[in-house]
Design an enzyme around this catalytic site. Sequence first.
Site, PDB file in Angstrom:
ATOM      1  N   ASP A 160      49.665  33.349  37.645  1.00 47.02           N
ATOM      2  CA  ASP A 160      49.759  34.911  38.128  1.00 47.02           C
ATOM      3  C   ASP A 160      51.122  35.207  38.038  1.00 47.02           C
ATOM      4  O   ASP A 160      51.516  36.337  37.490  1.00 47.02           O
ATOM      5  CB  ASP A 160      49.360  35.080  39.807  1.00 47.02           C
ATOM      6  CG  ASP A 160      47.773  34.415  39.831  1.00 47.02           C
ATOM      7  OD1 ASP A 160      47.024  34.937  39.152  1.00 47.02           O
ATOM      8  OD2 ASP A 160      47.615  33.550  40.582  1.00 47.02           O
ATOM      9  N   HIS A 188      45.001  33.352  45.315  1.00 47.00           N
ATOM     10  CA  HIS A 188      44.880  33.576  44.008  1.00 47.00           C
ATOM     11  C   HIS A 188      43.569  34.362  43.932  1.00 47.00           C
ATOM     12  O   HIS A 188      42.272  33.528  43.616  1.00 47.00           O
ATOM     13  CB  HIS A 188      44.762  32.116  43.223  1.00 47.00           C
ATOM     14  CG  HIS A 188      44.235  32.208  41.773  1.00 47.00           C
ATOM     15  ND1 HIS A 188      44.971  32.700  40.754  1.00 47.00           N
ATOM     16  CD2 HIS A 188      43.079  31.950  41.279  1.00 47.00           C
ATOM     17  CE1 HIS A 188      44.202  32.737  39.831  1.00 47.00           C
ATOM     18  NE2 HIS A 188      42.990  32.089  40.005  1.00 47.00           N
TER      19      HIS A 188
END
Length: 327
Positions: A160, A188
């Site tokens: 990410d 996440h």
Amino acid sequence: MTRPIKRIAVTGGAGQIAYSLLFRLASGEVFGQEQPVALHILEVEAMIPSLQGVVMELEDGAFPLLKEIKTGHDPFTLFGDVDLAILVGATPRGPGMERSDLLKKNATIFVEQGRALSASASTHTQVLVVGNPCNTNCLIAMSHAPNLPRKNFHAMTRLDENRAKAQIAKKASQPVALVRRLAIWGNHSSTQVPDFVNARIGYRDVVEVISDRHWLEGEFVQLIQKRGAAIIAARGKSSAASAASAVIDTLRSLILPTAKDDWFSSAVCSDGNPYGLTEELIFSFPCRSKGNFEYEIVKNLSWDEFIKEKIRVTEQELIEERRDAFA
Ligand code: NAX
């Protein structure tokens, strides 16, 4: 003098991330070109024949540093004496499966793997969970591994971070290497918080270089939160090579000292965190390492109202995941 072999366990060995990751581990990308390694590769029993094909390819790579390969389906056997366990294998969400069902199904895998690590690994063993939902899977493994220090457990949010850095660099027409201090906070998942407020491009704040706040708060955040789904829509499969790359980045960031005035993202145990967030979660924070997996959470960062509200949402989601997984 030859160094003692570093032993690396990888689960989900016949899957797509492992198909990239195993070869990069074998080539010495994590521990360096002087360090011999052994791979302990775990798969479910039905996939062992397919894993044998991967092992044949690892042999065909003739990697000078790869001294030994062990395979199997029993974590209690395979996790013994490993220095590092990368837990990639997980059950994917099936058609019609509720999120809480997925959490429970994966919980059984990570309860067993946590117990196996606790029973057979040593207190220096480091654990990186990639298989989703990775924060909560990591929490489950950690909770069932009382013999390992809690600080040894990480869940991967580096993909990410890398995605966020790439999009910021693109928007600012700057090299990606100049984007720093870009932390992911929280889960996440699609509630994750890519913190552009504390990030910099070179020595300038991102919010100064990219003055379009509307883009940062809207399109940018959503693009990062939904990037995984966009890759699946385009490729018909989830991210694999970029995920393997992020595993390498996470481990390098923990093994090497962090550059001055920078940090990296990793989801770690929130016990005693400096932001007053709920304890007993695996929460992604900005971290700095002194090297050799000695890291700490970066303190004293300030959040504006936008980031604060988003962090509250991702924290709440992690609390709910914990409740469902432990129900
Ligand atoms: P694949 O479905 O290609 O491979 C997973 C493999 O794990 C399969 O071969 C399966 O048999 C094996 N497996 C299942 N249960 C196991 C167990 N108990 N022990 C050992 N092996 C087991 O998935 P892949 O694309 O490799 O992705 C693996 C996991 O990473 C998924 O959960 C995925 O959602 C997750 N991801 C996490 C990312 C992150 O940033 N944290 C990004 C990439 C990826 O989406």
